[in-house]
Design a protein around this motif. Structure first.
Motif, PDB file in Angstrom:
ATOM      1  N   UNK A  76       0.836  -1.214   0.000  1.00  0.00           N
ATOM      2  CA  UNK A  76       0.000   0.000   0.000  1.00  0.00           C
ATOM      3  C   UNK A  76       0.868   1.260   0.000  1.00  0.00           C
ATOM      4  N   UNK A  77       0.388   2.268  -0.673  1.00  0.00           N
ATOM      5  CA  UNK A  77       1.109   3.541  -0.732  1.00  0.00           C
ATOM      6  C   UNK A  77       0.716   4.363   0.488  1.00  0.00           C
ATOM      7  N   UNK A  78       1.695   4.786   1.291  1.00  0.00           N
ATOM      8  CA  UNK A  78       1.359   5.616   2.454  1.00  0.00           C
ATOM      9  C   UNK A  78       0.922   7.010   2.006  1.00  0.00           C
ATOM     10  N   UNK A  79       0.278   7.745   2.888  1.00  0.00           N
ATOM     11  CA  UNK A  79      -0.054   9.132   2.525  1.00  0.00           C
ATOM     12  C   UNK A  79       1.228   9.896   2.187  1.00  0.00           C
ATOM     13  N   UNK A  80       1.203  10.615   1.088  1.00  0.00           N
ATOM     14  CA  UNK A  80       2.375  11.373   0.659  1.00  0.00           C
ATOM     15  C   UNK A  80       2.179  12.842   0.974  1.00  0.00           C
ATOM     16  N   UNK A  81       3.285  13.518   1.198  1.00  0.00           N
ATOM     17  CA  UNK A  81       3.266  14.950   1.479  1.00  0.00           C
ATOM     18  C   UNK A  81       2.544  15.661   0.340  1.00  0.00           C
ATOM     19  N   UNK A 107       9.284   4.263  -7.241  1.00  0.00           N
ATOM     20  CA  UNK A 107       8.487   3.911  -8.430  1.00  0.00           C
ATOM     21  C   UNK A 107       7.034   3.683  -8.023  1.00  0.00           C
ATOM     22  N   UNK A 108       6.819   2.944  -6.950  1.00  0.00           N
ATOM     23  CA  UNK A 108       5.448   2.657  -6.484  1.00  0.00           C
ATOM     24  C   UNK A 108       4.720   3.950  -6.118  1.00  0.00           C
ATOM     25  N   UNK A 109       5.348   4.779  -5.286  1.00  0.00           N
ATOM     26  CA  UNK A 109       4.695   6.002  -4.808  1.00  0.00           C
ATOM     27  C   UNK A 109       4.385   6.978  -5.942  1.00  0.00           C
ATOM     28  N   UNK A 110       5.375   7.224  -6.786  1.00  0.00           N
ATOM     29  CA  UNK A 110       5.159   8.200  -7.856  1.00  0.00           C
ATOM     30  C   UNK A 110       4.217   7.665  -8.931  1.00  0.00           C
ATOM     31  N   UNK A 115      -1.184   8.261 -11.319  1.00  0.00           N
ATOM     32  CA  UNK A 115      -2.512   7.753 -11.676  1.00  0.00           C
ATOM     33  C   UNK A 115      -3.613   8.540 -10.972  1.00  0.00           C
ATOM     34  N   UNK A 116      -3.371   8.917  -9.715  1.00  0.00           N
ATOM     35  CA  UNK A 116      -4.400   9.575  -8.918  1.00  0.00           C
ATOM     36  C   UNK A 116      -4.554  11.061  -9.258  1.00  0.00           C
ATOM     37  N   UNK A 117      -3.437  11.775  -9.364  1.00  0.00           N
ATOM     38  CA  UNK A 117      -3.531  13.229  -9.489  1.00  0.00           C
ATOM     39  C   UNK A 117      -2.585  13.857 -10.485  1.00  0.00           C
ATOM     40  N   UNK A 153       7.477  -5.167 -13.879  1.00  0.00           N
ATOM     41  CA  UNK A 153       7.252  -4.016 -12.999  1.00  0.00           C
ATOM     42  C   UNK A 153       5.835  -3.497 -13.193  1.00  0.00           C
ATOM     43  N   UNK A 154       5.406  -3.368 -14.429  1.00  0.00           N
ATOM     44  CA  UNK A 154       4.066  -2.847 -14.730  1.00  0.00           C
ATOM     45  C   UNK A 154       2.981  -3.738 -14.135  1.00  0.00           C
ATOM     46  N   UNK A 155       3.146  -5.056 -14.265  1.00  0.00           N
ATOM     47  CA  UNK A 155       2.159  -5.989 -13.692  1.00  0.00           C
ATOM     48  C   UNK A 155       2.074  -5.840 -12.179  1.00  0.00           C
ATOM     49  N   UNK A 156       3.214  -5.705 -11.527  1.00  0.00           N
ATOM     50  CA  UNK A 156       3.201  -5.577 -10.063  1.00  0.00           C
ATOM     51  C   UNK A 156       2.654  -4.222  -9.622  1.00  0.00           C
ATOM     52  N   UNK A 157       2.919  -3.182 -10.376  1.00  0.00           N
ATOM     53  CA  UNK A 157       2.338  -1.874 -10.056  1.00  0.00           C
ATOM     54  C   UNK A 157       0.821  -1.930 -10.211  1.00  0.00           C
ATOM     55  N   UNK A 158       0.341  -2.685 -11.186  1.00  0.00           N
ATOM     56  CA  UNK A 158      -1.099  -2.844 -11.401  1.00  0.00           C
ATOM     57  C   UNK A 158      -1.772  -3.590 -10.261  1.00  0.00           C
ATOM     58  N   UNK A 159      -1.001  -4.404  -9.539  1.00  0.00           N
ATOM     59  CA  UNK A 159      -1.538  -5.162  -8.420  1.00  0.00           C
ATOM     60  C   UNK A 159      -1.459  -4.384  -7.106  1.00  0.00           C
ATOM     61  N   UNK A 160      -0.842  -3.220  -7.129  1.00  0.00           N
ATOM     62  CA  UNK A 160      -0.675  -2.421  -5.906  1.00  0.00           C
ATOM     63  C   UNK A 160      -2.011  -1.914  -5.413  1.00  0.00           C
ATOM     64  N   UNK A 161      -2.096  -1.781  -4.098  1.00  0.00           N
ATOM     65  CA  UNK A 161      -3.300  -1.219  -3.499  1.00  0.00           C
ATOM     66  C   UNK A 161      -3.377   0.264  -3.835  1.00  0.00           C
ATOM     67  N   UNK A 162      -4.599   0.798  -3.952  1.00  0.00           N
ATOM     68  CA  UNK A 162      -4.743   2.215  -4.297  1.00  0.00           C
ATOM     69  C   UNK A 162      -4.041   3.112  -3.293  1.00  0.00           C
ATOM     70  N   UNK A 163      -3.648   4.260  -3.802  1.00  0.00           N
ATOM     71  CA  UNK A 163      -2.912   5.219  -2.983  1.00  0.00           C
ATOM     72  C   UNK A 163      -3.785   5.732  -1.853  1.00  0.00           C
ATOM     73  N   UNK A 164      -3.202   5.748  -0.666  1.00  0.00           N
ATOM     74  CA  UNK A 164      -3.876   6.320   0.496  1.00  0.00           C
ATOM     75  C   UNK A 164      -3.389   7.736   0.701  1.00  0.00           C
ATOM     76  N   UNK A 165      -4.011   8.679   0.035  1.00  0.00           N
ATOM     77  CA  UNK A 165      -3.599  10.065   0.192  1.00  0.00           C
ATOM     78  C   UNK A 165      -2.463  10.448  -0.732  1.00  0.00           C
ATOM     79  N   UNK A 166      -2.277   9.673  -1.772  1.00  0.00           N
ATOM     80  CA  UNK A 166      -1.202  10.008  -2.708  1.00  0.00           C
ATOM     81  C   UNK A 166      -1.581  11.247  -3.464  1.00  0.00           C
TER      82      UNK A 166
END
Length: 166
Positions: A76-81, A107-110, A115-117, A153-166
């Motif tokens: 999971x992506x932690x909340x980002x600044x 790579x995961x966070x960015x 994707x989100x914003x 890498x792309x497949x694993x990024x696609x499996x990542x949980x949605x960003x929490x406050x990204x």
């Protein structure tokens, strides 16, 4: 000391193979250099052997560590600044560390933020650089081509949980 043929990672540039160890004269002084060929961008680097440890030059991770790196992409992506400048500095520091797990986190966070914003121009370049470093090391560590490593890498990024406050 590394040898010709060793697979190594040079932080901020990526993974490659030492093609040669040569003595060259630079500014009137003779020094020994690792001649490093980076497959991504077909780049050649000269790294002074005496300062290689301080520069962060290190061996490519063993193949058995590849799954842990790929798992980091799925966490999971932690909340980002919310301040892009703070995010940029934090991620740039992770990239400079040379630690493959830290590069995967960038790579995961960015990627999630993109994707989100969307990303600032600087963050987009940082993401491209981090992804190039990650893919180059995974390709060498896993004995696969760059395209195969990029798809992994792309497949694993696609499996990542949605960003929490990204």
């Amino acid at each position: 000391m590394f040898q010709v043929g060793d697979r190594v990672v040079y932080p901020m540039h990526g993974a490659g193979v030492i093609e040669a160890i040569e003595e060259r004269e630079v500014l009137g002084e003779r020094h020994r250099y690792y001649i490093l060929r980076l497959p991504v961008g077909d780049m050649r680097l000269m790294i002074p052997t005496a300062s290689a440890p301080q520069s962060g030059l290190r061996p490519v991770i063993p193949a058995d560590q590849v799954p842990a790196v790929l798992e980091a992409l799925c966490e999971p992506v932690p909340p980002l600044d919310s301040n892009w400048n703070h995010r940029y500095r934090e991620h740039a520091d992770k990239l400079r560390s040379g630690d493959i797990l830290e590069v995967a986190v960038v790579v995961r966070n960015l990627s999630a933020r993109q994707k989100a914003r969307g990303l600032s121009g600087g963050e987009r370049r940082l993401l491209d650089q981090a992804r190039q470093i990650l893919v180059s090391e995974l390709a060498l560590a896993g004995g696969m081509g760059r395209d195969e490593a990029d798809a992994l890498v792309e497949r694993h990024l696609g499996a990542a949980e949605p960003a929490g406050g990204a």
